[in-house]
Motif scaffolding. Structure first.
Motif, PDB file in Angstrom:
ATOM      1  N   MET B 277      39.242  10.184  -3.955  1.00  0.00           N
ATOM      2  CA  MET B 277      40.211   9.706  -4.921  1.00  0.00           C
ATOM      3  C   MET B 277      39.578   9.085  -6.154  1.00  0.00           C
ATOM      4  N   LEU B 278      38.663   8.148  -5.945  1.00  0.00           N
ATOM      5  CA  LEU B 278      38.099   7.461  -7.105  1.00  0.00           C
ATOM      6  C   LEU B 278      37.317   8.394  -8.034  1.00  0.00           C
ATOM      7  N   PRO B 279      36.427   9.274  -7.489  1.00  0.00           N
ATOM      8  CA  PRO B 279      35.741  10.192  -8.413  1.00  0.00           C
ATOM      9  C   PRO B 279      36.730  11.044  -9.185  1.00  0.00           C
ATOM     10  N   ASN B 280      37.818  11.449  -8.496  1.00  0.00           N
ATOM     11  CA  ASN B 280      38.786  12.293  -9.170  1.00  0.00           C
ATOM     12  C   ASN B 280      39.521  11.540 -10.276  1.00  0.00           C
ATOM     13  N   THR B 281      39.841  10.288  -9.993  1.00  0.00           N
ATOM     14  CA  THR B 281      40.489   9.470 -11.009  1.00  0.00           C
ATOM     15  C   THR B 281      39.588   9.343 -12.222  1.00  0.00           C
ATOM     16  N   LEU B 282      38.318   9.099 -11.965  1.00  0.00           N
ATOM     17  CA  LEU B 282      37.343   8.975 -13.042  1.00  0.00           C
ATOM     18  C   LEU B 282      37.286  10.267 -13.845  1.00  0.00           C
ATOM     19  N   SER B 283      37.304  11.367 -13.142  1.00  0.00           N
ATOM     20  CA  SER B 283      37.221  12.673 -13.787  1.00  0.00           C
ATOM     21  C   SER B 283      38.445  12.935 -14.665  1.00  0.00           C
ATOM     22  N   PHE B 284      39.619  12.667 -14.119  1.00  0.00           N
ATOM     23  CA  PHE B 284      40.863  12.819 -14.882  1.00  0.00           C
ATOM     24  C   PHE B 284      40.817  11.997 -16.162  1.00  0.00           C
ATOM     25  N   THR B 285      40.481  10.721 -15.973  1.00  0.00           N
ATOM     26  CA  THR B 285      40.538   9.809 -17.111  1.00  0.00           C
ATOM     27  C   THR B 285      39.509  10.198 -18.166  1.00  0.00           C
ATOM     28  N   LEU B 286      38.346  10.670 -17.710  1.00  0.00           N
ATOM     29  CA  LEU B 286      37.316  11.068 -18.664  1.00  0.00           C
ATOM     30  C   LEU B 286      37.774  12.273 -19.489  1.00  0.00           C
ATOM     31  N   SER B 287      38.346  13.269 -18.811  1.00  0.00           N
ATOM     32  CA  SER B 287      38.851  14.437 -19.542  1.00  0.00           C
ATOM     33  C   SER B 287      39.921  14.010 -20.534  1.00  0.00           C
ATOM     34  N   MET B 288      40.782  13.105 -20.055  1.00  0.00           N
ATOM     35  CA  MET B 288      41.863  12.636 -20.902  1.00  0.00           C
ATOM     36  C   MET B 288      41.315  11.931 -22.138  1.00  0.00           C
ATOM     37  N   ALA B 289      40.325  11.064 -21.932  1.00  0.00           N
ATOM     38  CA  ALA B 289      39.732  10.358 -23.072  1.00  0.00           C
ATOM     39  C   ALA B 289      39.068  11.354 -24.016  1.00  0.00           C
ATOM     40  N   GLY B 290      38.443  12.381 -23.445  1.00  0.00           N
ATOM     41  CA  GLY B 290      37.825  13.405 -24.274  1.00  0.00           C
ATOM     42  C   GLY B 290      38.848  14.108 -25.135  1.00  0.00           C
ATOM     43  N   PHE B 291      39.993  14.356 -24.550  1.00  0.00           N
ATOM     44  CA  PHE B 291      41.041  15.028 -25.299  1.00  0.00           C
ATOM     45  C   PHE B 291      41.589  14.117 -26.397  1.00  0.00           C
ATOM     46  N   VAL B 292      41.778  12.852 -26.043  1.00  0.00           N
ATOM     47  CA  VAL B 292      42.250  11.891 -27.038  1.00  0.00           C
ATOM     48  C   VAL B 292      41.259  11.821 -28.200  1.00  0.00           C
ATOM     49  N   PHE B 293      39.972  11.855 -27.879  1.00  0.00           N
ATOM     50  CA  PHE B 293      38.925  11.879 -28.903  1.00  0.00           C
ATOM     51  C   PHE B 293      39.131  13.069 -29.842  1.00  0.00           C
ATOM     52  N   GLY B 294      39.299  14.258 -29.241  1.00  0.00           N
ATOM     53  CA  GLY B 294      39.485  15.467 -30.037  1.00  0.00           C
ATOM     54  C   GLY B 294      40.737  15.398 -30.894  1.00  0.00           C
ATOM     55  N   VAL B 295      41.837  14.963 -30.284  1.00  0.00           N
ATOM     56  CA  VAL B 295      43.102  14.898 -31.017  1.00  0.00           C
ATOM     57  C   VAL B 295      42.993  13.923 -32.186  1.00  0.00           C
ATOM     58  N   ASN B 296      42.335  12.793 -31.936  1.00  0.00           N
ATOM     59  CA  ASN B 296      42.203  11.813 -33.011  1.00  0.00           C
ATOM     60  C   ASN B 296      41.348  12.337 -34.150  1.00  0.00           C
ATOM     61  N   ILE B 297      40.344  13.137 -33.828  1.00  0.00           N
ATOM     62  CA  ILE B 297      39.528  13.706 -34.896  1.00  0.00           C
ATOM     63  C   ILE B 297      40.348  14.674 -35.741  1.00  0.00           C
ATOM     64  N   VAL B 298      41.047  15.601 -35.085  1.00  0.00           N
ATOM     65  CA  VAL B 298      41.787  16.570 -35.892  1.00  0.00           C
ATOM     66  C   VAL B 298      42.955  15.916 -36.636  1.00  0.00           C
ATOM     67  N   PHE B 299      43.633  14.979 -35.983  1.00  0.00           N
ATOM     68  CA  PHE B 299      44.740  14.318 -36.679  1.00  0.00           C
ATOM     69  C   PHE B 299      44.224  13.395 -37.773  1.00  0.00           C
ATOM     70  N   GLY B 300      43.108  12.737 -37.520  1.00  0.00           N
ATOM     71  CA  GLY B 300      42.489  11.911 -38.556  1.00  0.00           C
ATOM     72  C   GLY B 300      42.170  12.753 -39.776  1.00  0.00           C
ATOM     73  N   PHE B 301      41.625  13.929 -39.507  1.00  0.00           N
ATOM     74  CA  PHE B 301      41.295  14.849 -40.594  1.00  0.00           C
ATOM     75  C   PHE B 301      42.559  15.291 -41.332  1.00  0.00           C
ATOM     76  N   LEU B 302      43.569  15.720 -40.575  1.00  0.00           N
ATOM     77  CA  LEU B 302      44.793  16.220 -41.200  1.00  0.00           C
ATOM     78  C   LEU B 302      45.500  15.122 -41.982  1.00  0.00           C
ATOM     79  N   GLU B 303      45.428  13.906 -41.480  1.00  0.00           N
ATOM     80  CA  GLU B 303      46.100  12.809 -42.162  1.00  0.00           C
ATOM     81  C   GLU B 303      45.357  12.425 -43.429  1.00  0.00           C
ATOM     82  N   GLU B 304      44.040  12.304 -43.313  1.00  0.00           N
ATOM     83  CA  GLU B 304      43.254  11.880 -44.472  1.00  0.00           C
ATOM     84  C   GLU B 304      43.330  12.885 -45.605  1.00  0.00           C
ATOM     85  N   THR B 305      43.346  14.164 -45.261  1.00  0.00           N
ATOM     86  CA  THR B 305      43.391  15.163 -46.319  1.00  0.00           C
ATOM     87  C   THR B 305      44.766  15.241 -46.978  1.00  0.00           C
TER      88      THR B 305
END
Lengths: 73, 613
Positions: B277-305
């Motif tokens: 359970m715990l490794p899986n939770t860590l894995s889920f959350t890490l992927s999720m944070a990675g996605f949030v990172f990606g989304v924030n980069i593209v939205f940051g870009f789209l917003e700033e431009t």
């Protein structure tokens, strides 16, 4: 004429703005006040009206734009 | 020693960029007392002195009666901050100086930042800041919010001003009772100040080529949709290294931890918590944070431009029917890929109510995971054209759900008097400052990782306890007992205990649905493994299909598909929504709405389908 009747690239002047205080506050604080010169940039059917005023490109939805009287200069 | 300053500026003045760069990670988000307006407070230390920074809510003026304006006015008047840093956009100086005209009436210590000097210079605009300073009697700082070097100057100036503050020496604009006359007076005040300070050419405005494309009624919308979908793909690319590492975690940790704990004679129950359970939770959350990172980069870009503002212009008419601003189109399209992306993409919305409403509507958008399971399940029971019909039916109900959600929550979240139509500026296209975008995205991703880990772990534990069975047989798990016990009730909603369990695990993660079905219908692997160890379990759709068609009716399958699609998205999306909205109350409220909605639609679909099948 109403702002919604102006053609793209028309240079104009705001004649009057109508509406209740809340609307008036919003519209004037973004710079749309009587006597201000502007340019209609784009005015397509069913789309917000784009005007250039006080060095800013402003988008207004049609219902609001109808409440603004303008004249061509 | 501490000091307190406040940031005041119109939307798009770069206020949040300056706030973020000043305070970094020392931020606190709350609500203004009794209001649904977000309160952002942070701090920075300069030369041993700590400065509290309050980011006042953005608005175009201060004379209106919106919550934002009242809060801002009250805060400045109260004198809680010793210095107000007023921000104006140098590239639209005349219009954005309106805020200073509003502020002038309050007669408090202040300094002025002329932000976006680079844009103004690019437009060939000259501003005599010294002359402006002389006229106003307060310090004026030419600034580029995205240039990290400028912040030292800013902090130094703030420190100096705190010791010897200045007030505007020029008289405030005369007050008029009539709103129109009052605004006119303020703009007159601005033009008097700007006389001999800046030269403006009275040129005819020419739209850039790209803007001409972007504002075309049909083509513009097509471009917007294409760009956001492309942005989703790019966000996925940014996520890949994170989810790659994330997916390795359960596989890598499972065996060593299990071996180690077994050798210590630990109870198997505890072992599976730590090994599965715990490794899986860590894995889920890490992927999720990675996605949030990606989304924030593209939205940051789209917003700033400035892209987001164009999208808002295009879709405002359509979305205003849902009570949303046009900007919401970006998170909604992002939600077609992943609800987490949609939820954190709502950061482009202007205020909290809009943001919360957009998030609750984004939940209705079926994510890519749903589209990967629905055709599989439908294919077991129906022919290809019937499957197509199922998908169309789901899409129709997506629209219905959005309308209902909006009807249900709009009044509370977006009160009528704040809803007036779109009056917004389309800022000129800016160059994106990558360093700044990356920094902010990394900070956001880390923040969500840190905070969501707890929430996800908690829910995982609950689900784990429910699905645990000592011998791996589903029939020994708590959820089986609960499921079969309440089966008479769930039957009414069109689901037997098996599909109801899959429905529950779908609320945990949509990827777990097939694995759960496999577990309950085939007994191949345990429910727990299906949920927490999905990489290791494989589902043979054909085998599962033949087992399922024998045990449940097509009507039940249909009901189940609707129930799963419209259930709460998944635990990660739920916790992202909670983190982005900072409101447990509203997250729970929306979640309850979705659970009820899913049960109702499932119930209706089941009983109607039973009439025909």
């Amino acid at each position: 004429m109403k702002l919604t009747d102006s053609k793209a690239d028309m240079q104009g002047k705001i004649l009057s703005v109508g509406g209740e205080d809340h609307f008036m506050n919003r519209i004037t604080s973004i710079g749309i006040t009587e006597g201000t010169r502007f340019q209609t940039v784009r005015n397509d059917k069913k789309m917000p009206v784009l005007i250039y005023l006080r060095e800013t490109l402003i988008s207004l939805n049609r219902a609001d734009a109808e409440r603004i009287e303008v004249e061509k200069i | 020693m501490t000091g307190s300053i406040a940031l005041l500026g119109q939307p798009n003045s770069g206020k949040s960029t300056i706030y973020n760069n000043l305070t970094g990670s020392r931020q606190h988000v709350g609500n203004w007392a009794g209001k649904t307006v977000e309160k952002n407070e942070g701090s920075f230390t300069y030369n041993g002195t700590k400065y509290i920074v309050t980011d006042l809510p953005g608005s175009y003026g201060l004379s209106g009666n919106s919550d934002e304006e009242i809060i801002t006015t009250d805060f400045i008047r109260s004198g809680q901050s010793e210095l107000t840093v007023v921000l104006v956009d140098a590239s639209q100086l005349e219009r954005s100086m309106f805020m200073l005209a509003e502020f002038a009436r309050m007669d408090k210590p202040a300094m002025l930042i002329l932000n976006m000097m680079d844009v103004a210079e690019g437009m060939g605009k000259e501003i005599d800041t010294k002359a402006l300073e002389k006229k106003l009697g307060i310090p004026v700082l030419p600034f580029n919010a995205t240039d990290t070097k400028d912040y030292d100057k800013l902090k130094k100036l703030i420190a100096e001003e705190m010791k010897a503050p200045h007030k505007l020496k020029i008289a405030a604009p005369a007050e008029k009772a009539d709103v129109k006359a009052d605004s006119k007076e303020k703009f007159k005040w601005v033009s008097e100040i700007l006389e001999n300070v800046t030269r403006t050419k009275d040129a005819i405005y020419k739209m850039s080529k790209f803007d001409r494309l972007m504002t075309r009624p049909v083509l513009g919308k097509v471009i917007c949709i294409a760009v956001v979908l492309l942005a989703f793909v790019v966000a996925m690319l940014f996520m890949m290294p994170f989810s790659g590492v994330g997916q390795m975690i359960p596989t890598l940790l499972h065996d060593p931890i299990e071996k180690l704990l077994t050798s210590w004679n630990v109870h198997p129950w505890i072992i599976s918590i730590f090994s599965m359970m715990l490794p899986n939770t860590l894995s889920f959350t890490l992927s999720m944070a990675g996605f949030v990172f990606g989304v924030n980069i593209v939205f940051g870009f789209l917003e700033e431009t400035g892209f987001i503002a164009r999208a808002a212009y295009q879709f405002d008419g359509l979305l205003s029917k849902l009570g949303l601003q046009g900007k919401a189109i970006c998170p909604m399209l992002m939600g077609c890929g992943c609800t987490i992306g949609g939820a954190c993409g709502t950061r482009v919305m202007d205020n909290w109510g809009q943001r919360m409403l957009a998030m609750s509507i984004v939940w209705a958008v079926p994510c890519a995971s749903i589209w990967s399971i629905i055709p599989v399940i439908s294919g077991m029971f129906f022919s290809w054209w019937q499957t197509l019909l199922v998908c169309v039916g789901i899409l129709v109900y997506v629209v219905i759900t959005m309308v209902v959600v909006s009807k249900f929550f709009c009044k509370k979240l977006v009160p009528n008097d704040t809803k007036s139509g779109m009056i917004m500026e389309l800022p000129p296209y800016h160059k994106a400052h990558w360093k700044h975008i990356f920094k902010e995205a990394a900070y956001k991703a880390w923040d969500i990782f840190r905070r969501a880990l707890g929430t996800v772990t908690l829910v995982s534990v609950i689900f784990y306890v429910l699905s645990f069975s000592s011998d791996g047989n589903v029939n020994n798990s708590l959820i089986y007992r609960v499921g079969t016990f309440i089966e008479p009730v769930t039957k009414f909603f069109g689901m037997g205990w098996q599909t109801f369990m899959a429905f529950c695990s779908g609320a945990f993660a949509k990827e777990a649905v097939l694995g759960t079905l496999n577990a309950v219908f085939m007994g191949n692997n345990s429910l727990m493994e299906a949920t927490f160890f999905s990489q290791a379990t494989s589902t043979d759709a054909a085998l599962l299909g033949s087992a399922m068609t024998q045990m449940i009716s097509p009507a039940e399958a249909l009901a189940f598909m609707f129930a799963t699609t419209f259930n709460i998205p998944c635990i990660m999306a739920l916790s992202t929504t909670y983190k982005e909205s900072h409101s447990l109350k509203w997250t729970v409220r929306v979640a309850l709405f979705y659970i009820c909605n899913a049960l109702i639609v499932s119930c209706v679909v089941y009983h109607v389908a039973n009439l025909f099948m």
